[in-house]
Design an enzyme around this catalytic site. Structure first.
Site, mmCIF file in Angstrom:
data_model
loop_
_atom_site.group_PDB
_atom_site.id
_atom_site.type_symbol
_atom_site.label_atom_id
_atom_site.label_comp_id
_atom_site.label_asym_id
_atom_site.label_seq_id
_atom_site.Cartn_x
_atom_site.Cartn_y
_atom_site.Cartn_z
ATOM 1 N N ARG A 1 7.020 0.942 7.783
ATOM 2 C CA ARG A 1 7.389 1.395 8.835
ATOM 3 C C ARG A 1 8.433 1.527 9.450
ATOM 4 O O ARG A 1 8.277 2.713 10.374
ATOM 5 C CB ARG A 1 6.216 2.252 9.028
ATOM 6 C CG ARG A 1 5.231 3.145 8.156
ATOM 7 C CD ARG A 1 3.695 3.651 8.086
ATOM 8 N NE ARG A 1 3.490 4.696 7.554
ATOM 9 C CZ ARG A 1 2.134 4.746 7.554
ATOM 10 N NH1 ARG A 1 1.183 4.171 7.884
ATOM 11 N NH2 ARG A 1 1.878 5.830 6.538
ATOM 12 N N ARG B 1 1.633 -30.739 10.258
ATOM 13 C CA ARG B 1 0.241 -29.759 10.790
ATOM 14 C C ARG B 1 0.180 -28.137 10.067
ATOM 15 O O ARG B 1 -0.880 -27.950 9.933
ATOM 16 C CB ARG B 1 1.749 -29.006 12.075
ATOM 17 C CG ARG B 1 2.318 -29.594 12.601
ATOM 18 C CD ARG B 1 3.514 -29.867 13.447
ATOM 19 N NE ARG B 1 3.420 -30.530 15.344
ATOM 20 C CZ ARG B 1 4.276 -30.889 15.540
ATOM 21 N NH1 ARG B 1 5.575 -30.036 15.461
ATOM 22 N NH2 ARG B 1 4.970 -31.461 16.738
ATOM 23 N N ARG C 1 7.959 -33.880 10.176
ATOM 24 C CA ARG C 1 6.769 -33.756 11.768
ATOM 25 C C ARG C 1 6.026 -32.473 11.503
ATOM 26 O O ARG C 1 5.074 -31.945 12.108
ATOM 27 C CB ARG C 1 7.462 -33.184 12.947
ATOM 28 C CG ARG C 1 8.027 -32.451 13.212
ATOM 29 C CD ARG C 1 9.417 -32.322 14.876
ATOM 30 N NE ARG C 1 9.286 -31.247 15.275
ATOM 31 C CZ ARG C 1 9.788 -30.628 14.595
ATOM 32 N NH1 ARG C 1 11.078 -31.306 14.081
ATOM 33 N NH2 ARG C 1 11.063 -29.524 14.905
ATOM 34 N N HIS C 2 6.199 -31.692 10.158
ATOM 35 C CA HIS C 2 5.434 -30.012 10.149
ATOM 36 C C HIS C 2 4.379 -30.326 8.808
ATOM 37 O O HIS C 2 3.937 -29.827 9.519
ATOM 38 C CB HIS C 2 6.550 -29.264 10.297
ATOM 39 C CG HIS C 2 7.493 -28.414 11.151
ATOM 40 N ND1 HIS C 2 7.553 -28.527 12.519
ATOM 41 C CD2 HIS C 2 8.790 -28.896 10.758
ATOM 42 C CE1 HIS C 2 8.498 -27.953 12.843
ATOM 43 N NE2 HIS C 2 9.126 -28.491 12.564
ATOM 44 N N ASP D 1 0.786 -1.765 0.450
ATOM 45 C CA ASP D 1 -0.036 0.178 0.025
ATOM 46 C C ASP D 1 1.100 1.167 -0.102
ATOM 47 O O ASP D 1 1.991 1.229 -0.333
ATOM 48 C CB ASP D 1 -0.694 -0.131 1.449
ATOM 49 C CG ASP D 1 -0.379 -0.033 2.315
ATOM 50 O OD1 ASP D 1 0.642 0.420 2.768
ATOM 51 O OD2 ASP D 1 -0.969 -0.104 3.638
ATOM 52 N N GLY E 1 -1.669 -5.754 8.526
ATOM 53 C CA GLY E 1 -2.360 -6.209 7.730
ATOM 54 C C GLY E 1 -2.784 -6.641 6.062
ATOM 55 O O GLY E 1 -3.064 -7.724 6.084
ATOM 56 N N HIS F 1 8.947 -23.884 9.559
ATOM 57 C CA HIS F 1 8.052 -25.051 9.828
ATOM 58 C C HIS F 1 6.790 -24.421 8.728
ATOM 59 O O HIS F 1 5.768 -25.403 9.616
ATOM 60 C CB HIS F 1 8.324 -24.683 11.452
ATOM 61 C CG HIS F 1 9.135 -24.937 12.671
ATOM 62 N ND1 HIS F 1 9.166 -25.135 13.747
ATOM 63 C CD2 HIS F 1 9.990 -25.170 11.867
ATOM 64 C CE1 HIS F 1 9.990 -25.142 14.480
ATOM 65 N NE2 HIS F 1 11.176 -25.858 12.980
ATOM 66 N N ASN F 2 6.267 -23.735 8.743
ATOM 67 C CA ASN F 2 5.038 -23.287 8.267
ATOM 68 C C ASN F 2 4.549 -23.085 7.249
ATOM 69 O O ASN F 2 4.012 -23.612 6.400
ATOM 70 C CB ASN F 2 4.245 -21.620 9.435
ATOM 71 C CG ASN F 2 5.166 -21.835 10.636
ATOM 72 O OD1 ASN F 2 5.963 -21.151 10.677
ATOM 73 N ND2 ASN F 2 4.497 -22.707 11.198
ATOM 74 N N CYS G 1 3.119 -3.624 3.917
ATOM 75 C CA CYS G 1 2.416 -2.123 4.684
ATOM 76 C C CYS G 1 3.180 -1.509 5.261
ATOM 77 O O CYS G 1 4.054 -1.655 6.186
ATOM 78 C CB CYS G 1 1.194 -2.551 4.409
ATOM 79 S SG CYS G 1 0.994 -3.860 6.201
ATOM 80 N N GLY G 2 2.717 -0.291 6.682
ATOM 81 C CA GLY G 2 2.959 -0.334 7.563
ATOM 82 C C GLY G 2 3.728 -1.056 8.719
ATOM 83 O O GLY G 2 4.411 -0.498 8.945
ATOM 84 N N THR G 3 3.131 -2.101 8.995
ATOM 85 C CA THR G 3 3.214 -2.188 9.843
ATOM 86 C C THR G 3 3.529 -3.918 9.569
ATOM 87 O O THR G 3 4.305 -5.233 9.491
ATOM 88 C CB THR G 3 2.286 -3.262 10.927
ATOM 89 O OG1 THR G 3 1.115 -3.708 10.147
ATOM 90 C CG2 THR G 3 2.350 -1.689 12.074
HETATM 91 C C1 RB5 Z 1 -1.479 2.795 6.383
HETATM 92 O O1 RB5 Z 1 -2.058 3.300 7.780
HETATM 93 C C2 RB5 Z 1 -1.697 0.859 7.790
HETATM 94 O O2 RB5 Z 1 -2.932 0.721 8.521
HETATM 95 C C3 RB5 Z 1 -1.365 -0.086 6.474
HETATM 96 O O3 RB5 Z 1 0.146 0.082 6.041
HETATM 97 C C4 RB5 Z 1 -0.850 -0.975 7.619
HETATM 98 O O4 RB5 Z 1 -0.128 -1.168 8.858
HETATM 99 C C5 RB5 Z 1 -1.933 -2.168 8.226
HETATM 100 O O5 RB5 Z 1 -1.910 -3.051 8.665
#
Ligand code: RB5
Length: 145
Positions: A110, A137, A133-134, A8, A71, A99-100, A66-68
């Site tokens: 960010r 799962r 073993r994975h 994004d 999402g 494992h996954n 994305c930011g984190t």
């Molecule tokens: C956008 O502001 C922010 O919400 C998005 O980039 C993200 O971090 C969502 O998980």
């Protein structure tokens, strides 16, 4: 490896850098957008594009920014056949593969510096699933709906 990448607006700058990094390492990279940091967009739209490419086999792996990364991972994992991991550390990238059998990695544009995200993505693409073993799962994850 054929890698679909998307972000994004919050992940745009690092998505561009990570794309260059991956291409420099010889990967075939398909960029699904977004195309600007200045226009606010909805991360599920880009998560879906990358996730569907992975689920259909068009992509070997997916990278989302994305930011984190949170999402993006939540959205991508909703597509059948996709196991997306939000990763902030290269060791976790390794474990997400071993494992996954994660097939999409979602990173933070960010809060995590580019060099660490490069290491995360490199590790993610280079590490094989351990199976054993994975495997049962992961089958149970895939059976959830
Ligand atoms: C956008 O502001 C922010 O919400 C998005 O980039 C993200 O971090 C969502 O998980």
């Amino acid at each position: 490896m054929r890698v679909f990448i998307g972000s994004d607006h919050a992940g745009f700058e690092q998505k561009e850098q990570l794309k260059q990094h991956l291409e420099g390492n010889g990967h075939d990279v398909v960029d699904v957008g977004t195309t600007s940091p200045d226009v606010s967009v909805d991360y599920p739209d880009y998560a879906e594009k990358v996730a569907r490419a992975v689920a259909s086999g068009d992509a070997d792996r997916g990278v989302l920014v994305c930011g984190t990364g949170i999402g993006m991972a939540i959205a991508a994992t909703k597509v059948d056949g996709v196991r997306a991991a939000n990763v902030t550390d290269p060791e976790f990238a390794k474990l997400a593969r071993e494992h996954n059998d994660a097939n999409v990695v979602a990173v933070s544009g960010r809060f995590v510096p580019l060099a660490r995200n490069e290491a995360i993505v490199d590790t993610f693409l280079a590490t094989a699933f351990e199976g054993g073993r994975h495997a049962g799962r992961v089958d149970k994850i895939d059976a959830l709906s």
